[in-house]
Scaffold this motif. Structure first.
Motif, PDB file in Angstrom:
ATOM      1  N   UNK A  11      46.824   1.586  48.646  1.00 41.59           N
ATOM      2  CA  UNK A  11      46.534   2.990  48.900  1.00 41.59           C
ATOM      3  C   UNK A  11      46.110   3.165  50.351  1.00 41.59           C
ATOM      4  N   UNK A  12      46.457   4.325  50.926  1.00 42.43           N
ATOM      5  CA  UNK A  12      46.190   4.547  52.339  1.00 42.43           C
ATOM      6  C   UNK A  12      45.881   6.011  52.636  1.00 42.43           C
ATOM      7  N   UNK A  13      44.991   6.216  53.581  1.00 37.50           N
ATOM      8  CA  UNK A  13      44.756   7.538  54.155  1.00 37.50           C
ATOM      9  C   UNK A  13      45.504   7.662  55.477  1.00 37.50           C
ATOM     10  N   UNK A  14      46.151   6.568  55.906  1.00 38.38           N
ATOM     11  CA  UNK A  14      46.809   6.506  57.205  1.00 38.38           C
ATOM     12  C   UNK A  14      48.195   5.874  57.065  1.00 38.38           C
ATOM     13  N   UNK A  15      49.097   6.587  56.423  1.00 36.15           N
ATOM     14  CA  UNK A  15      50.420   6.028  56.135  1.00 36.15           C
ATOM     15  C   UNK A  15      51.144   5.576  57.404  1.00 36.15           C
ATOM     16  N   UNK A  17      49.992   4.822  60.479  1.00 32.94           N
ATOM     17  CA  UNK A  17      49.339   3.666  61.106  1.00 32.94           C
ATOM     18  C   UNK A  17      49.563   2.402  60.291  1.00 32.94           C
ATOM     19  N   UNK A  18      49.513   2.540  58.990  1.00 34.24           N
ATOM     20  CA  UNK A  18      49.706   1.379  58.110  1.00 34.24           C
ATOM     21  C   UNK A  18      51.126   0.851  58.239  1.00 34.24           C
ATOM     22  N   UNK A  19      52.099   1.748  58.216  1.00 32.61           N
ATOM     23  CA  UNK A  19      53.494   1.339  58.382  1.00 32.61           C
ATOM     24  C   UNK A  19      53.654   0.597  59.707  1.00 32.61           C
ATOM     25  N   UNK A  20      53.118   1.157  60.790  1.00 27.13           N
ATOM     26  CA  UNK A  20      53.230   0.521  62.109  1.00 27.13           C
ATOM     27  C   UNK A  20      52.557  -0.855  62.133  1.00 27.13           C
ATOM     28  N   UNK A  53      51.011   3.758  49.515  1.00 22.63           N
ATOM     29  CA  UNK A  53      51.012   5.082  48.899  1.00 22.63           C
ATOM     30  C   UNK A  53      49.794   5.873  49.374  1.00 22.63           C
ATOM     31  N   UNK A  54      49.981   7.161  49.547  1.00 18.51           N
ATOM     32  CA  UNK A  54      48.864   8.018  49.929  1.00 18.51           C
ATOM     33  C   UNK A  54      47.771   7.911  48.867  1.00 18.51           C
ATOM     34  N   UNK A  55      46.575   7.627  49.329  1.00 23.21           N
ATOM     35  CA  UNK A  55      45.436   7.433  48.422  1.00 23.21           C
ATOM     36  C   UNK A  55      45.218   8.643  47.515  1.00 23.21           C
ATOM     37  N   UNK A  56      45.496   9.852  48.033  1.00 28.16           N
ATOM     38  CA  UNK A  56      45.247  11.077  47.268  1.00 28.16           C
ATOM     39  C   UNK A  56      46.466  11.563  46.497  1.00 28.16           C
ATOM     40  N   UNK A  57      47.508  10.751  46.441  1.00 27.60           N
ATOM     41  CA  UNK A  57      48.689  11.114  45.667  1.00 27.60           C
ATOM     42  C   UNK A  57      48.304  11.318  44.203  1.00 27.60           C
ATOM     43  N   UNK A  58      48.955  12.274  43.585  1.00 24.63           N
ATOM     44  CA  UNK A  58      48.726  12.512  42.169  1.00 24.63           C
ATOM     45  C   UNK A  58      49.125  11.324  41.304  1.00 24.63           C
ATOM     46  N   UNK A 111      42.342  -7.221  59.325  1.00 25.39           N
ATOM     47  CA  UNK A 111      42.137  -6.062  58.452  1.00 25.39           C
ATOM     48  C   UNK A 111      43.152  -4.989  58.849  1.00 25.39           C
ATOM     49  N   UNK A 112      43.721  -4.343  57.840  1.00 24.96           N
ATOM     50  CA  UNK A 112      44.712  -3.307  58.132  1.00 24.96           C
ATOM     51  C   UNK A 112      44.027  -1.953  58.356  1.00 24.96           C
TER      52      UNK A 112
END
Length: 129
Positions: A11-15, A17-20, A53-58, A111-112
């Motif tokens: 899960x990510x709040x920074x898609x 940045x995480x991808x990069x 995946x976006x942390x706040x995704x449904x 750390x990512x």
């Protein structure tokens, strides 16, 4: 019955940045990219996949929309020292410099962008420094 595929998703709040992070550090290719999910794959084996995946995704239950704790993700690479040099050149936070471990792996920890502990390792021998 055994699984036909295993896919790790974080899960990510920074898609972006995480991808990069994973593309730059480990050479992943982008297989799918949207505003809620990114799927990466190994360029040498497109069946080796890693999702963000976006942390706040449904799709993520509310009780699991928290920062990661109590787990880490390991990536086995051919040459951990080369990846470590790349991590340093990218200015990543290094939690542990490369070290030969008792169980036959040489690893370093970083750390990512999501706060997830990342273990990068290669098989080692006593001859490795």
């Amino acid at each position: 019955m055994s699984p036909s595929r295993i896919l790790t998703n974080i899960c990510s709040d920074r898609l972006g940045e995480s991808k990069d992070f994973y593309v730059s550090l480990l050479g992943f290719e982008v297989k799918y990219d949207s505003d809620w999910y990114v799927q990466l794959c190994s360029p040498s084996n497109r069946e080796l996949e890693f999702g963000i995946i976006s942390r706040t995704s449904g799709l993520v239950p509310a009780q699991y929309q928290k920062a990661p704790t109590g787990m880490y993700v390991t990536f086995v690479v051919p040459d951990v020292d080369t990846v470590y040099s790349k991590a340093v050149s990218l200015g990543l936070t290094i939690i542990q410099e490369p070290k030969n471990e008792f169980y036959g792996q040489r690893r370093f920890l970083t750390v990512d962008p999501n706060g997830c502990l990342i273990d990068i390792c290669s098989p080692s021998s006593e001859a490795d420094k």
